[in-house]
Design an enzyme around this catalytic site. Structure first.
Site, PDB file in Angstrom:
ATOM      1  N   VAL A   9      46.529  43.307  64.381  1.00 55.79           N
ATOM      2  CA  VAL A   9      46.021  43.226  65.748  1.00 55.79           C
ATOM      3  C   VAL A   9      44.909  44.257  65.936  1.00 55.79           C
ATOM      4  CG1 VAL A   9      46.640  43.418  68.185  1.00 55.79           C
ATOM      5  CG2 VAL A   9      48.224  42.375  66.595  1.00 55.79           C
ATOM      6  N   GLU A  10      45.015  45.384  65.255  1.00 53.02           N
ATOM      7  CA  GLU A  10      43.979  46.413  65.329  1.00 53.02           C
ATOM      8  C   GLU A  10      42.623  45.869  64.870  1.00 53.02           C
ATOM      9  OE1 GLU A  10      47.907  48.622  64.663  1.00 53.02           O
ATOM     10  OE2 GLU A  10      47.019  46.700  64.093  1.00 53.02           O
TER      11      GLU A  10
ATOM     12  N   GLU B  88      53.224  33.304  60.774  1.00 53.80           N
ATOM     13  CA  GLU B  88      52.187  33.622  61.763  1.00 53.80           C
ATOM     14  C   GLU B  88      50.863  32.961  61.387  1.00 53.80           C
ATOM     15  OE1 GLU B  88      52.743  37.892  63.570  1.00 53.80           O
ATOM     16  OE2 GLU B  88      52.848  37.996  61.379  1.00 53.80           O
TER      17      GLU B  88
ATOM     18  N   LYS C 108      50.269  40.746  71.998  1.00 61.41           N
ATOM     19  CA  LYS C 108      50.894  39.810  71.059  1.00 61.41           C
ATOM     20  C   LYS C 108      52.336  39.605  71.522  1.00 61.41           C
ATOM     21  CE  LYS C 108      51.446  39.097  66.084  1.00 61.41           C
ATOM     22  NZ  LYS C 108      51.258  39.692  64.749  1.00 61.41           N
TER      23      LYS C 108
ATOM     24  N   TYR D 113      30.067  37.582  82.309  1.00 60.46           N
ATOM     25  CA  TYR D 113      31.451  37.650  81.849  1.00 60.46           C
ATOM     26  C   TYR D 113      32.002  36.303  81.402  1.00 60.46           C
ATOM     27  CZ  TYR D 113      32.122  36.871  86.901  1.00 60.46           C
ATOM     28  OH  TYR D 113      32.044  36.412  88.184  1.00 60.46           O
TER      29      TYR D 113
END
Length: 119
Positions: free
Chosen positions: A72-73, A21, A98, A53
């Site tokens: 990911v957190e 990864e 993901k 935005y």
């Protein structure tokens, strides 16, 4: 509280706990819901009184493409903090997808969703 949503922001990042990864990277998809009061901007038809935005999208993509993290957190937390740097944003919901997570069984997606606010 009003909401401005950005859905499906895509960026290539090198996040994850496995060497593959980190080396090859993968696509991450981010959905945002920004909580703010849009009344001042609407009353004056003034971009300076709301969240831009387009700029938020660029900043979020930069976070995903930036320094790798294991979780990911952690990525979601970093994205939330970038969004809250915009003065008018009072709350943010961040969902990080993901879809190519290293899972050995068939699946559609993995997501982590967090909500952060100034309060």
């Amino acid at each position: 509280m009003d909401r401005v949503a950005l859905r499906g922001l895509k960026a290539h990042g090198h996040h994850g706990v496995f060497p593959r990864e980190r080396e090859e990277g993968q696509t991450f998809i981010v959905d945002l819901v920004l909580g703010l009061d849009t009344r001042p901007a609407a009353a004056d038809d003034d971009l300076a009184k709301t969240v831009h935005y387009g700029i938020v999208a660029e900043e979020v993509v930069a976070v995903v493409q930036g320094e790798p993290v294991d979780l990911v957190e952690t990525l979601a937390e970093r994205i939330a903090q970038v969004c809250l740097k915009h003065e008018v944003v009072q709350q943010v919901e961040v969902c990080v997808h993901k879809p190519d997570a290293p899972i050995t069984v068939p699946f559609d997606d993995v997501t982590v969703t967090i909500t952060r606010s100034r309060v």
